[in-house]
Design an enzyme around this catalytic site. Structure first.
Site, PDB file in Angstrom:
ATOM      1  N   CYS A  18       0.861  -1.177   0.000  1.00 37.08           N
ATOM      2  CA  CYS A  18       0.000   0.000   0.000  1.00 37.08           C
ATOM      3  C   CYS A  18       0.902   1.233   0.000  1.00 37.08           C
ATOM      4  O   CYS A  18       1.759   1.370   0.867  1.00 37.08           O
ATOM      5  CB  CYS A  18      -0.881   0.060   1.249  1.00 37.08           C
ATOM      6  SG  CYS A  18      -1.516  -1.527   1.819  1.00 37.08           S
ATOM      7  N   GLU A  71      -7.623   8.997   1.670  1.00 35.99           N
ATOM      8  CA  GLU A  71      -7.124   8.604   0.353  1.00 35.99           C
ATOM      9  C   GLU A  71      -8.245   8.217  -0.601  1.00 35.99           C
ATOM     10  O   GLU A  71      -9.304   7.743  -0.179  1.00 35.99           O
ATOM     11  CB  GLU A  71      -6.192   7.388   0.502  1.00 35.99           C
ATOM     12  CG  GLU A  71      -4.984   7.635   1.380  1.00 35.99           C
ATOM     13  CD  GLU A  71      -4.106   6.409   1.513  1.00 35.99           C
ATOM     14  OE1 GLU A  71      -2.885   6.596   1.670  1.00 35.99           O
ATOM     15  OE2 GLU A  71      -4.637   5.271   1.486  1.00 35.99           O
TER      16      GLU A  71
END
Length: 283
Positions: free
Chosen positions: A124, A200
């Site tokens: 990630c 995000e």
């Protein structure tokens, strides 16, 4: 603190609002251009987590995923009175499967600034400004699902975090599924008034190399790795296991992953579950 710059070839001044509705003005300066140019020399060695926080230039977006500016990782991930949910930015989550269909998980290093020691999907991170190859995807590249910038960033970070050679995970081997918009403060590490967190728009990428990948985890990034099948993942995510999970992975696992995984062949072939238009707003 706010330190942001405009991506090259965009207007010299851009305006956007923080989450208190206050306008913020962002201007591109010669110093900012120099900082972005320096980002093209990005390397994963010899830099601390604090170095990456100040050096990496993330892509600031609005809730429609339109890029409005760039800002370093430190500013993006700070939750303060002035920006109580940080700065919304692009990210990606890689789900790497073994040839026999097991998912590779990682446990984030204890030294990570945000969400240390949690378990999560394979990798990630963030596409960055100023990189070579370019990691900034235009609207048409998102609409057609090719997202070469996000895929280039994924190749870069798989090498950095897990030591996977780029030739084992070429950009063409990734399948882009959809986007997730989420926000989470790191309250486990920093308490109810957490000054760090994530906000995000996360691009979900699946990849299944034909041969097992080479793993050499970077101890500054990763504490542990594990391949699991669906039953093993369910056992690990049972509250009785005592394991902690990243908020983005838990959202994806709770809402989407099992169905995607059950149809893995069709997903990777591009015939099922690709949704390039939708941004799943889960806040």
């Amino acid at each position: 603190m706010l330190s942001a710059t405009i991506v090259s070839n965009w207007p010299i001044v851009a305006r956007y609002s923080n989450f208190l509705g206050q306008p913020l003005e962002v201007a591109r300066s010669s110093a900012a251009r120099g900082q972005m140019a320096g980002a093209s020399t990005w390397a994963g060695t010899g830099l601390s987590q604090q170095d990456f926080m100040q050096r990496d230039e993330c892509l600031i977006v609005d809730e429609s995923d339109v890029i409005v500016a760039t800002a370093n990782k430190y500013d993006c991930h700070r939750f303060t009175f002035a920006q109580p949910r940080g700065l919304l930015h692009r990210a990606f989550s890689v789900f790497l499967f073994s040839p026999d269909g097991k998912l590779l998980l990682q446990q984030r290093a204890a030294s990570k600034v945000t969400f240390p020691s949690v378990w999560t999907n394979t990798c990630c991170s963030h596409p960055l400004a100023g990189q070579d190859p370019n990691e900034v995807d235009s609207a048409d590249r998102i609409a057609d699902g090719s997202v070469p910038g996000v895929k280039a960033a994924a190749v870069r970070k798989l090498a950095h975090e897990l030591g996977i050679p780029p030739e084992q995970v070429p950009p063409a081997s990734f399948t882009f599924l959809t986007r997730l918009h989420y926000c989470a403060g790191d309250v486990h590490t920093y308490g109810p008034a957490a000054e760090w967190g994530e906000h995000e728009i996360d691009y979900v990428l699946f990849v299944r190399p034909l041969q097992p990948v080479t793993l050499a985890p970077n101890p500054d990034e990763v504490d542990d790795v594990r391949y699991v099948d669906r039953k093993e993942l369910a056992a690990m995510m049972n509250p009785g296991s005592g394991l902690r999970w990243s908020p983005w992975f838990r959202i994806l696992a709770d809402r989407f992953l099992d169905d995607w995984w059950q149809h893995l062949d069709e997903v990777l072939e591009g015939s099922k579950h690709q949704d390039y238009e939708t941004i799943h707003h889960i806040l």
